[in-house]
Structure formats: structure tokens, C-alpha cells
Design a protein around this motif. Structure first.
Motif, short mmCIF file in Angstrom:
data_model
loop_
_atom_site.label_atom_id
_atom_site.label_comp_id
_atom_site.label_asym_id
_atom_site.label_seq_id
_atom_site.Cartn_x
_atom_site.Cartn_y
_atom_site.Cartn_z
N VAL A 1 7.67 -1.57 -5.38
CA VAL A 1 6.39 -2.17 -5.00
C VAL A 1 5.86 -1.53 -3.74
CG1 VAL A 1 5.29 -4.26 -4.19
CG2 VAL A 1 6.83 -4.34 -6.14
N GLY A 2 6.73 -1.33 -2.75
CA GLY A 2 6.25 -0.79 -1.49
C GLY A 2 7.21 0.24 -0.96
N LEU A 3 6.74 1.48 -0.82
CA LEU A 3 7.63 2.56 -0.44
C LEU A 3 7.82 2.66 1.07
CD1 LEU A 3 6.43 5.31 -2.92
CD2 LEU A 3 8.37 3.76 -3.13
N PHE B 1 3.89 -10.89 0.74
CA PHE B 1 2.51 -10.69 1.18
C PHE B 1 1.92 -12.01 1.65
CE2 PHE B 1 1.65 -6.41 -0.18
CZ PHE B 1 2.44 -6.19 -1.30
N GLY C 1 -2.48 -8.95 3.13
CA GLY C 1 -1.91 -8.13 4.18
C GLY C 1 -1.13 -6.97 3.57
N TYR D 1 -7.40 -7.72 -9.66
CA TYR D 1 -7.03 -7.00 -8.45
C TYR D 1 -6.43 -5.65 -8.83
CZ TYR D 1 -7.43 -11.39 -5.83
OH TYR D 1 -7.91 -12.54 -5.24
N GLN E 1 -3.70 -2.85 -7.36
CA GLN E 1 -2.65 -2.65 -6.37
C GLN E 1 -2.11 -1.23 -6.46
OE1 GLN E 1 0.91 -5.13 -6.66
NE2 GLN E 1 1.25 -4.97 -4.46
N LEU F 1 0.28 1.85 -5.19
CA LEU F 1 1.69 1.86 -4.80
C LEU F 1 1.84 1.74 -3.29
CD1 LEU F 1 4.28 2.09 -6.47
CD2 LEU F 1 4.33 4.52 -5.92
N GLY F 2 2.63 0.77 -2.86
CA GLY F 2 2.90 0.61 -1.45
C GLY F 2 1.87 -0.19 -0.69
N GLN F 3 0.91 -0.77 -1.40
CA GLN F 3 -0.15 -1.52 -0.75
C GLN F 3 -0.27 -2.93 -1.34
OE1 GLN F 3 -3.86 0.63 -0.65
NE2 GLN F 3 -2.85 2.57 -0.24
N GLY F 4 -1.03 -3.76 -0.65
CA GLY F 4 -1.32 -5.08 -1.16
C GLY F 4 -2.44 -5.03 -2.19
N PRO F 5 -2.55 -6.04 -3.03
CA PRO F 5 -3.63 -6.08 -4.03
C PRO F 5 -5.01 -6.08 -3.37
CG PRO F 5 -1.91 -7.67 -4.54
CD PRO F 5 -1.62 -7.16 -3.16
N PHE G 1 -9.06 -6.96 -4.16
CA PHE G 1 -9.91 -7.74 -5.05
C PHE G 1 -10.97 -6.86 -5.72
CE2 PHE G 1 -12.01 -11.55 -6.47
CZ PHE G 1 -13.37 -11.33 -6.35
N LEU H 1 -1.40 -0.57 -10.31
CA LEU H 1 -1.03 -1.78 -11.05
C LEU H 1 -2.26 -2.70 -11.02
CD1 LEU H 1 1.31 -3.45 -12.40
CD2 LEU H 1 1.69 -4.45 -10.13
N LEU I 1 -3.77 -6.26 -11.64
CA LEU I 1 -3.29 -7.64 -11.69
C LEU I 1 -4.43 -8.59 -12.04
CD1 LEU I 1 -1.23 -7.43 -8.41
CD2 LEU I 1 -0.23 -7.81 -10.66
#
Lengths: 112, 116
Positions: free
Chosen positions: A4-6, A89, A103, B35, B37, B39-43, B45, B88, B90
Motif C-alpha cells: 500500500v505504501g512504499l 490513514f 492524510g 477515490y 489511490q 501507490l504509496g499515497q492516500g486516496p 476524491f 487503485l 476505490l
């Protein structure tokens, strides 16, 4: 599943210890906040929420604290377990809007 | 009681193609949000649908469009795919307006889109 988060901030805790994950939110007009847990390859899972008229809310093994003065949110997990390992999150909802602003996330790693 | 479901699970497309992703909300929910998303980040909107209309939109181009059906299910369409659309996707649903917790969003497992 994919990661999910690298390159997320990482918190490593020993099994059984308490964990505290922090989040700074951006908008003083936000009036509703949610913590989500996201495991690799899955969608975010609701953990706990809090509204801006409160400063603390407790769930099962989790507590959320809200400090509106400094726009800070924290998630406390008691007696952290291996199954708590995930990316966490915080999300804020700006008053009178319908979207959540997330966040950057924190990866929690629990070791035995 | 089924939660939010999404299909397909994974999808591979090439640049310039179009894609349609599908979402069925949780039982008792009538509002659907989408949403993205990376890779490596928050979703992030994209938009929200309620009563078959787009109620609010995030900072995404018109290539991203959606639809909500009378049974509250929803589709996300992306035209003229770019490499940067790989992410991704969502879907989240919320309870009916006026009910307790109406602004709490519950997420599905997502659709992983890869654009080559």
C-alpha cells in the motif's frame, strides 16, 4: 498483494505495547474525522470516527484524540497485536462538503 | 450483509483506451463516492453520486465520468487512459441522507487498474 505504501512514515512497536499514530489535518473548517486501516491489497477499513464537538472517543482497544487548536488527531491502539500491522490513514471531512481528504498515512509494524 | 463490492478486481489497459469500473454499495446505503489511490499515497476524491446525480467533484479532468443507477450501484468511466491513471480505484458508500452516520464512508476492496 501489492504494498500500500512504499515510503510512508513507519512506526515499529512490540506486540503488547501501546501504539500512537499522529496526524495533522489541514482545514480548520473540518468537522468530522475518521481513522482507516488499510492492509496490503485491500480497501481502507473504518476504525473509529470523531466529530469536532468532541476531543476524545474510545472504541474497542482504540482511542481517538482531537486537538482542534493545533489541528492534530491521534489514534491510540492498546495492546498492539500482529493483526494491527497495516497502513493507517486519517481522513477529514470539511463542513458542508461530501468528500474525505486523506492524510499521507503511517505504516504500523508489530514485531514479536 | 454484504459490504461494498467492486468489479473487476484487476484490469490491464493500454494508453488511449477506455475503462468502466463497477461498484455496488453496502445494503442500506444510497450514496457512492469514488477515490483514486496511487501507490504509496492516500486516496484522492474523484466524485460522489446521490440520487443518480453527481453531487460533488474533486480535482479530476472530464475524462473521469460516472453514473449511478436506480438500485444505487455506480460506474466509474475513464476515457483516453494515460499511464498516470494507473492506480487503485476505490468505491465508498454512505448511509441514506438523514440517517445516523450519513457522512461515514465505507470502502470496497478496490479495482487495481494498470495502464501500459
Amino acid at each position: 498483494g501489492e504494498s500500500v505504501g512504499l515510503h510512508l512514515p513507519t512506526l515499529s512497536v512490540q506486540e503488547g505495547d501501546n501504539s500512537i499514530i499522529n496526524c495533522a489535518y489541514s482545514n480548520s473548517a473540518s468537522d468530522y474525522f475518521i481513522w482507516y486501516k488499510q492492509e496490503s491489497g485491500k480497501g481502507p477499513q473504518f476504525i473509529i470516527d470523531i466529530r469536532s464537538n468532541m476531543d476524545k472517543r474510545q472504541g474497542q482497544r482504540v482511542t481517538v484524540l482531537l486537538n482542534k487548536t493545533v489541528k492534530h488527531l491521534s489514534l491510540q491502539i492498546a495492546a498492539t497485536q500482529p493483526g494491527d500491522s497495516a497502513v493507517y490513514f486519517c481522513a477529514e471531512n470539511i463542513q458542508n462538503t461530501d468528500k474525505l481528504i486523506f492524510g499521507t498515512g503511517t505504516r504500523l509494524q508489530v514485531f514479536p | 450483509d454484504a459490504g461494498v463490492t467492486q468489479s473487476p478486481t484487476h484490469l490491464i489497459k493500454t494508453r488511449g483506451q477506455q475503462v468502466t469500473l463497477r461498484c455496488s454499495p453496502k445494503s442500506g446505503h444510497d450514496t457512492v463516492s469514488w477515490y483514486q489511490q496511487a501507490l504509496g499515497q492516500g486516496p484522492q476524491f474523484i466524485f460522489q453520486y446521490y440520487e443518480e446525480e453527481e453531487r460533488q467533484r474533486g480535482n479530476f479532468p472530464d475524462r473521469f465520468s460516472g453514473h449511478q443507477f436506480p438500485n444505487y450501484s455506480s460506474e466509474l468511466n475513464v476515457n483516453a487512459l494515460l499511464l498516470g491513471d494507473s492506480a487503485l480505484y476505490l468505491c465508498a458508500s454512505s448511509p441514506r441522507v438523514g440517517e445516523v452516520g450519513t457522512d461515514t464512508q465505507y470502502f470496497g476492496p478496490g479495482t487495481r487498474l494498470t495502464v501500459l
